[in-house]
Design an enzyme around this catalytic site. Structure first.
Site, mmCIF file in Angstrom:
data_model
loop_
_atom_site.group_PDB
_atom_site.id
_atom_site.type_symbol
_atom_site.label_atom_id
_atom_site.label_comp_id
_atom_site.label_asym_id
_atom_site.label_seq_id
_atom_site.Cartn_x
_atom_site.Cartn_y
_atom_site.Cartn_z
ATOM 1 N N ASP A 230 0.996 -0.919 0.037
ATOM 2 C CA ASP A 230 0.043 -0.019 0.018
ATOM 3 C C ASP A 230 0.972 1.195 -0.068
ATOM 4 O O ASP A 230 1.481 1.563 0.975
ATOM 5 C CB ASP A 230 -0.871 0.001 1.229
ATOM 6 C CG ASP A 230 -1.790 -1.203 1.223
ATOM 7 O OD1 ASP A 230 -2.231 -1.406 0.171
ATOM 8 O OD2 ASP A 230 -2.279 -1.854 2.291
ATOM 9 N N LEU A 231 0.934 1.884 -1.279
ATOM 10 C CA LEU A 231 1.930 2.829 -1.257
ATOM 11 C C LEU A 231 1.859 3.891 -0.244
ATOM 12 O O LEU A 231 0.861 4.850 -0.076
ATOM 13 C CB LEU A 231 1.843 3.199 -2.714
ATOM 14 C CG LEU A 231 2.795 4.610 -3.044
ATOM 15 C CD1 LEU A 231 4.310 4.097 -3.285
ATOM 16 C CD2 LEU A 231 2.358 5.275 -4.456
ATOM 17 N N ASP A 232 3.026 4.284 0.444
ATOM 18 C CA ASP A 232 3.219 5.355 1.410
ATOM 19 C C ASP A 232 2.088 5.023 2.609
ATOM 20 O O ASP A 232 1.944 6.199 3.263
ATOM 21 C CB ASP A 232 3.204 6.826 0.877
ATOM 22 C CG ASP A 232 4.278 6.878 -0.106
ATOM 23 O OD1 ASP A 232 5.386 6.399 0.315
ATOM 24 O OD2 ASP A 232 4.163 7.553 -0.985
ATOM 25 N N GLU A 233 1.699 3.853 2.779
ATOM 26 C CA GLU A 233 0.570 3.744 3.876
ATOM 27 C C GLU A 233 1.059 2.482 4.724
ATOM 28 O O GLU A 233 0.220 2.087 5.622
ATOM 29 C CB GLU A 233 -0.621 3.257 3.089
ATOM 30 C CG GLU A 233 -1.333 4.557 2.474
ATOM 31 C CD GLU A 233 -2.699 4.356 1.816
ATOM 32 O OE1 GLU A 233 -3.115 3.288 2.682
ATOM 33 O OE2 GLU A 233 -3.246 4.912 0.911
#
Length: 288
Positions: A230-233
């Site tokens: 989950d990109l940048d999460e």
């Protein structure tokens, strides 16, 4: 000097965990140097970090680990026993912005960051001379814009080869501007840290500090987190902010933001190598 260890654990929360762990250590001739614990009412999990010295020469490393593994199994613990004097091996990844890379290398060279750095990986050649000045092997693994899935898979396979061949404990994305594939994120789960500005999801894409200047923001900051698909999460490890005002130009905001990024990433890396970070679902427990 007695061998020193750092024990980290998580397990279902119930009465008597600290008593059983400290009792086990006492029975095996271990002296607790410092200890921290936290019970999460939401997840119903208990977290603990214990730094101790093994003072009984008759209790070998193998026996200590085997006996504690038995205790851990009986209590449904996820536990790790680390050699406190062993320096973790860290690989740095970077693209064309080098402030975080330079900061971590300085801290490493100055003895402020107790790690070994056997490799630096980049999709550009901008920092090969910097790597050479620290006598660290530099691996240039280019990836063209719009590269095919096969090309990306080949590049990531090479990155994982470097991780494996160098016994890497931690991968740090020090402004590495390539999105890692889900299989790559899974392969590095819990041992890859990323840094980015804290404007997300408000200001995505190029020049976020210029976008923030246009909107007149009053706070800028940075976030260090574990890498997930989950990109940048991923689970957040550390964040910080600095106040800014209307009189500051975009370049000033960018400079302030980069300083915050360096500090936040350095803290996250230091806490990781000192075994102070425990995963708690989508969150972290950080014993400072």
């Amino acid at each position: 000097m007695h061998p020193e260890y750092i024990l980290t654990l998580s397990c279902p929360d119930h009465r008597g965990i600290v008593h059983r762990v400290s009792g086990f250590l006492a029975e095996n001739g271990c002296n607790i140097i410092d200890s921290a614990q936290f019970g999460d009412a939401q997840s119903k999990l208990f977290f603990m970090r214990v730094h101790f010295a093994a003072e009984n020469p008759e209790v070998s490393d193998g026996k200590l680990r085997a006996d504690f593994a038995t205790l851990a199994a009986s209590m449904q613990m996820n536990a790790q026993l680390h050699d406190a004097r062993k320096k973790p091996r860290m690989m740095l990844m970077v693209s064309k912005i080098g402030h975080c890379l330079n900061d971590l290398l300085f801290r490493y060279k100055s003895g402020l960051l107790p790690v070994e750095i056997p490799a630096i990986v980049s999709n550009h050649t901008d920092f090969y001379q910097l790597a050479a000045s620290y006598n660290i092997p530099f691996h240039h693994l280019p990836l063209a814009t719009g590269a095919s899935v096969e090309a990306r898979q080949a590049q990531e396979a090479r990155i994982l080869e470097i991780v494996t061949s160098n016994d890497i404990d931690l991968v740090v994305l020090a402004r590495y501007m390539q999105i890692l594939s889900p299989p790559m994120c899974e392969a590095l789960r819990g041992r890859a840290i990323n840094i980015h500005h804290s404007f997300l999801p408000s200001f995505k894409g190029a020049k976020p500090y210029y976008q923030a200047h246009e909107r007149g923001v009053k706070l800028i900051g940075a976030t260090a987190h574990f890498v997930t698909s989950d990109l940048d999460e991923g689970p957040i490890i550390e964040q910080d902010v600095e106040r800014v005002d209307h009189a500051m130009e975009p370049d000033t905001l960018t400079a302030i933001g980069r300083d915050v990024e360096c500090v936040v990433l350095a803290r996250a890396v230091k806490w990781f190598v000192e075994h102070r970070i425990l995963l708690n679902g989508h969150k972290t427990v950080v014993f400072k």
